[in-house]
Enzyme design. Structure first.
Site, short mmCIF file in Angstrom:
data_model
loop_
_atom_site.label_atom_id
_atom_site.label_comp_id
_atom_site.label_asym_id
_atom_site.label_seq_id
_atom_site.Cartn_x
_atom_site.Cartn_y
_atom_site.Cartn_z
N GLU A 1 0.82 -1.21 0.00
CA GLU A 1 0.00 0.00 0.00
C GLU A 1 0.86 1.26 0.00
O GLU A 1 0.71 2.15 0.83
CB GLU A 1 -1.01 0.00 1.16
CG GLU A 1 -2.21 0.87 0.84
CD GLU A 1 -3.37 0.75 1.83
OE1 GLU A 1 -4.39 1.41 1.58
OE2 GLU A 1 -3.25 0.00 2.82
N ASP B 1 -3.38 1.09 12.87
CA ASP B 1 -3.34 0.55 11.51
C ASP B 1 -2.40 -0.67 11.53
O ASP B 1 -2.27 -1.34 12.54
CB ASP B 1 -2.92 1.60 10.49
CG ASP B 1 -3.40 1.25 9.07
OD1 ASP B 1 -4.64 1.19 8.88
OD2 ASP B 1 -2.58 1.03 8.18
N ASN C 1 -5.35 -9.51 4.07
CA ASN C 1 -6.72 -9.05 4.29
C ASN C 1 -7.66 -10.17 4.73
O ASN C 1 -8.82 -10.25 4.30
CB ASN C 1 -7.27 -8.35 3.04
CG ASN C 1 -7.14 -6.82 3.13
OD1 ASN C 1 -7.44 -6.24 4.17
ND2 ASN C 1 -6.67 -6.21 2.07
N ASP D 1 -1.67 -9.79 8.54
CA ASP D 1 -0.39 -9.76 7.84
C ASP D 1 0.42 -11.00 8.21
O ASP D 1 0.51 -11.35 9.39
CB ASP D 1 0.37 -8.49 8.22
CG ASP D 1 -0.45 -7.24 7.96
OD1 ASP D 1 -0.30 -6.64 6.89
OD2 ASP D 1 -1.27 -6.87 8.84
N TYR E 1 -0.34 -7.63 -1.79
CA TYR E 1 -1.34 -6.81 -1.12
C TYR E 1 -2.68 -7.30 -1.64
O TYR E 1 -3.14 -6.93 -2.72
CB TYR E 1 -1.12 -5.33 -1.42
CG TYR E 1 -2.16 -4.42 -0.81
CD1 TYR E 1 -2.74 -4.71 0.43
CD2 TYR E 1 -2.57 -3.27 -1.47
CE1 TYR E 1 -3.70 -3.88 0.98
CE2 TYR E 1 -3.53 -2.43 -0.92
CZ TYR E 1 -4.08 -2.73 0.30
OH TYR E 1 -5.04 -1.91 0.85
#
Length: 274
Positions: free
Chosen positions: A44, A264, A168, A239, A127
């Site tokens: 990202e 985050d 994710n 992650d 990602y």
């Protein structure tokens, strides 16, 4: 080898921003640099195209003696969206590829995968697309998961693979603080969790769970907009470092890099004896 991976949520903000959060992000970058990883993967990046002169100067200051390669989103995908980067020590000279996997929609143009090929193994980062608000992108996400699993399966047939990134998905109830409240939330749907299970069954090991099969309360993401998320440890483990099953016994360390009060994503680290 020591490898670190981090969803940084905007490389530009990290390197040139003036906010308190940008300062916290830079402190984490300096902490990573001090750890001297052989390879550092970033997700990202949100770069519009290429790193600017300011970005290059800042990277050179924090990470001297490192080479970096990147991949940014390009049309027809949105600009300044997603994006990945690798930094690796100048002593290494891997072959760098920017794979496409015949993914749905514009996912192949969103700069989501970079692979480094070393003489005896691959290091690749991802990602993974988010299923989105209202799970609007869940079907496309499932298509991505299937294609990505095929890609990794082909890699591991050739050489062992180490895979990092923001996947994710919280795989099991132990991987998030409030599983019952999030059963149908993006990142914890039955479909996403099953796809991750199928990825592991394709010949890969979750390095953290290999070392700590029953360890709860360890997360890599806390909602940025919820001020108390980190202090209450109301997080998710999204992650990962995965490795080919045949090198799983070489894992020495796997864990989360402490980012203090910064919410985050947090970086994830792998130490492996290759």
């Amino acid at each position: 080898m020591k490898l670190i991976s981090w969803n940084i949520d905007s490389l530009n903000a990290a390197l040139t921003g003036t906010s308190k959060r940008a300062g916290e992000t830079r402190e984490t970058l300096k902490k990573i640099a001090a750890a001297q990883p052989d390879v550092f993967a970033i997700q990202e990046t949100k770069l519009r195209k290429d790193p600017t002169k300011k970005h290059r100067e800042a990277l050179a200051k924090i990470f001297p003696d490192y080479t970096y390669v990147w991949r940014s989103s390009k049309e027809p995908a949105r600009k300044s969206y997603a994006g990945t980067m690798y930094l690796y020590k100048d002593t290494y000279h891997p072959k760098v590829t920017y794979p496409t996997i015949d993914a749905p929609s514009t996912m192949d143009q969103e700069g989501r995968i970079i692979t480094l090929e070393f003489p005896d193994f691959y290091v690749t980062e991802v990602y993974t697309p988010n299923s989105g608000s209202g799970l609007k992108r869940l079907t496309d996400r499932q298509g991505w998961d299937a294609k990505y699993r095929q890609y990794l399966s082909k890699l591991t047939e050739n050489k062992p693979v180490m895979i990092s990134g923001d996947f994710n998905v919280a795989h099991e109830p132990i991987d998030l603080a409030h599983p019952s409240n999030n059963h149908h939330s993006a990142g914890y749907t039955d479909e996403e969790r099953e796809d991750f299970t199928q990825l592991l069954k394709a010949g890969f090991t979750d390095s953290f769970r290999k070392l700590y099969p029953d360890k709860a309360g360890v997360y890599s993401w806390w909602a940025q907009r919820v001020i108390t998320s980190k202090q209450n440890n109301s997080g998710w483990r999204l992650d990962y470092w995965l490795v080919s099953d045949r090198i799983a016994d070489k894992i020495q360390q796997s864990g989360i890099v402490n980012t203090g009060k910064r919410r985050d994503h947090a970086p994830v680290e792998l130490v492996i004896d290759l």
